[in-house]
Scaffold this motif. Structure first.
Motif, mmCIF file in Angstrom:
data_model
loop_
_atom_site.group_PDB
_atom_site.id
_atom_site.type_symbol
_atom_site.label_atom_id
_atom_site.label_comp_id
_atom_site.label_asym_id
_atom_site.label_seq_id
_atom_site.Cartn_x
_atom_site.Cartn_y
_atom_site.Cartn_z
ATOM 1 N N ASP A 133 0.624 3.632 -6.022
ATOM 2 C CA ASP A 133 0.083 2.368 -5.507
ATOM 3 C C ASP A 133 1.006 1.262 -6.018
ATOM 4 O OD1 ASP A 133 -1.286 0.083 -4.824
ATOM 5 O OD2 ASP A 133 -3.244 0.850 -5.471
ATOM 6 N N ALA A 135 1.409 -1.788 -5.016
ATOM 7 C CA ALA A 135 0.763 -3.091 -5.163
ATOM 8 C C ALA A 135 0.066 -3.192 -6.516
ATOM 9 C CB ALA A 135 -0.234 -3.310 -4.029
ATOM 10 N N ALA A 136 -0.579 -2.113 -6.925
ATOM 11 C CA ALA A 136 -1.267 -2.116 -8.212
ATOM 12 C C ALA A 136 -0.277 -2.230 -9.368
ATOM 13 C CB ALA A 136 -2.098 -0.840 -8.367
ATOM 14 N N GLU A 137 0.939 -1.748 -9.167
ATOM 15 C CA GLU A 137 1.965 -1.840 -10.197
ATOM 16 C C GLU A 137 2.715 -3.171 -10.153
ATOM 17 O OE1 GLU A 137 4.635 1.521 -10.373
ATOM 18 O OE2 GLU A 137 3.115 2.865 -9.525
ATOM 19 N N GLY A 138 2.409 -3.985 -9.139
ATOM 20 C CA GLY A 138 3.088 -5.267 -9.002
ATOM 21 C C GLY A 138 4.517 -5.129 -8.501
ATOM 22 N N ILE A 139 4.781 -4.051 -7.741
ATOM 23 C CA ILE A 139 6.129 -3.796 -7.216
ATOM 24 C C ILE A 139 6.117 -3.969 -5.701
ATOM 25 C CG2 ILE A 139 7.939 -2.056 -6.916
ATOM 26 C CD1 ILE A 139 7.030 -0.776 -9.506
ATOM 27 N N GLU A 140 7.121 -4.701 -5.212
ATOM 28 C CA GLU A 140 7.293 -4.822 -3.770
ATOM 29 C C GLU A 140 8.095 -3.613 -3.285
ATOM 30 O OE1 GLU A 140 9.369 -7.696 -0.394
ATOM 31 O OE2 GLU A 140 9.298 -8.345 -2.507
ATOM 32 N N ALA A 406 10.639 -1.588 -10.563
ATOM 33 C CA ALA A 406 10.471 -3.032 -10.328
ATOM 34 C C ALA A 406 11.791 -3.782 -10.336
ATOM 35 C CB ALA A 406 9.524 -3.615 -11.376
#
Length: 432
Positions: A133, A135-140, A406
């Motif tokens: 996921d 998005a949950a990891e803050g990665i685009e 990231a």
């Protein structure tokens, strides 16, 4: 190729199977050709018997001084020879038309192959792994067709300059990753009992006919001006290694694997998966092939699927297994499982391996048999199986996407680090 006697004795079953496969089948033409062939054979045999009897009587007539009768008998023998030649030509014509019809007729689906009209009807068998996921990891999340060029490991534009669209150019750690995946796959399969082969990248028409690419799918093949074709898969070569041979039962199952480049025109696929590494004209693949006893071939298929799954599990790539329905299985296959790897760019699963049991369909075309004196007299056709282990380009795409970080780098799966010379992270390179 289907057995003529089987088709003759199971016409309704064949018609139903072809309907389920969305394949055209002219039952009346088959019956007409088959009857013409059998009638010609019967006439030939009757005439040969008459010729033999007449020829035998000539000596007796000559001994009895019946010269006129002997001359008439000789004339009849000459006429019979002419009739046999004419009927033989009719039989050969019917044989050729019947063979041409059967060469374009697909295999019978196995009883365990689900009935369905298209890929939408393929049931899922199982899943392994959990997709990330991002998005949950803050990665685009970036698709491999963007991330690869940014890292300097894939160059699509120069590939077009060198060849045309749907070819790829790999550089630096991209080229090394390709080699690492090939060597890892080949080594892993060899450790599980597969004999590795190094095969020609070209094949003749007879070889491609043996596995079912010809005559029906010629438009999908690249060919040379000298009658050779660039192979679409190593299945072609590995399956035909024993063409025209009789194997011993004690040898079976034979387990072979090979890395080859693969070439496909992809006729009729315009507009499908045009970006990235998913559908290209040239790609690398490690292929598995088995020669099996008929009573063991479906168990061997399950084992082959496990061998392909093992590669994905070692790479840590989430995937699912689906069973192809009658409307989606390949031309030569009786039963097929597809392995689909999770590709974040598609937000879904994409085929990365197809494992099939072709029963005796290819063996009949390529004349591959085995003997087992303890269980039967003479020889019987083997069953042939094939499976991707895996498609390397699609595996690279899955690794790049699933292992991106990231900071724009890609972490190398642990099992590939030794094959990458100790490189653990693919970072941006300066493009040449």
């Amino acid at each position: 190729m289907l057995d003529i006697k089987f088709v003759r004795d199971h016409q309704e079953a064949v018609a139903e199977a072809m309907k389920n496969r969305n394949a055209s089948w002219d039952a009346s033409r088959f019956s007409r050709l088959d009857e013409a062939r059998r009638a010609a054979i019967a006439k030939e045999e009757a005439l040969q018997a008459e010729r033999n009897a007449t020829s035998k009587s000539i000596g007796q007539m000559m001994a009895a001084g019946q010269k006129a009768e002997a001359e008439a008998a000789k004339e009849r023998v000459r006429a019979i020879n002419d009739e046999i030649a004419a009927i033989g030509a009719e039989r050969e014509e019917a044989d050729a038309e019947l063979r041409a019809l059967l060469l374009r007729t697909p295999n019978m689906p196995a009883d365990t192959t689900p009935v369905g009209a298209s890929e939408d009807d393929n049931p899922e068998v199982r899943r392994w792994g959990t997709p990330r996921d991002f998005a949950a990891e803050g990665i685009e999340m970036k698709p491999h067709w963007d991330l690869g060029p940014e890292l300097g490991i894939i160059d699509f534009e120069r590939a077009v300059k060198l060849a045309r669209s749907r070819f790829i150019l790999l550089g630096g750690l991209g080229a090394r990753l390709e080699r690492a995946l090939i060597n890892f796959m080949a080594d892993t399969h060899a450790s599980r009992g597969y004999k590795e082969w190094w095969c020609p990248a070209m094949a003749n028409a007879e070889t491609l006919t043996g596995t079912g690419q010809l005559p029906k799918f010629e438009e999908d093949l690249f060919h040379t001006t000298e009658g050779l074709y660039l192979i679409p898969t190593a299945e072609v070569q590995l399956t035909n290694i024993h063409a025209g041979e009789v194997l011993d039962a004690s040898q079976l199952p034979l387990k072979y694997c090979a890395f080859t480049p693969c070439f496909r025109e992809e006729a009729g696929s315009a507009g499908r998966d045009t970006r990235g590494l998913i559908r290209v004209h040239q790609f690398d693949k490690v292929e598995m092939v088995k020669y099996a006893k008929p009573e063991e071939s479906f168990a061997d298929l399950e084992a082959m699927v496990e061998d392909a799954e093992n590669i994905l599990q070692l790479l840590g790539l989430p995937y699912r297994v689906i069973s192809l329905c009658t409307g989606d299985i390949g031309f030569s296959a009786a039963k097929t499982y597809d392995l689909e790897v999770w590709l974040p760019s598609y937000n879904g699963y994409k085929e990365i391996s197809s494992c099939s049991n072709c029963t005796d369909f290819q063996a009949r075309r390529a004349n591959i048999k085995y003997r087992d004196p303890e269980n039967f007299k003479g020889s019987r056709y083997v069953h042939t199986l094939n499976g991707s282990g895996l498609a390397v380009g699609r595996t690279m795409a899955a690794v790049i996407e699933n292992y991106q970080q990231a900071d724009g780098t890609v972490r190398v799966p642990d099992v590939l680090v030794p094959y990458m010379g100790g490189v653990e992270v693919i970072a941006p390179e300066e493009r040449g």
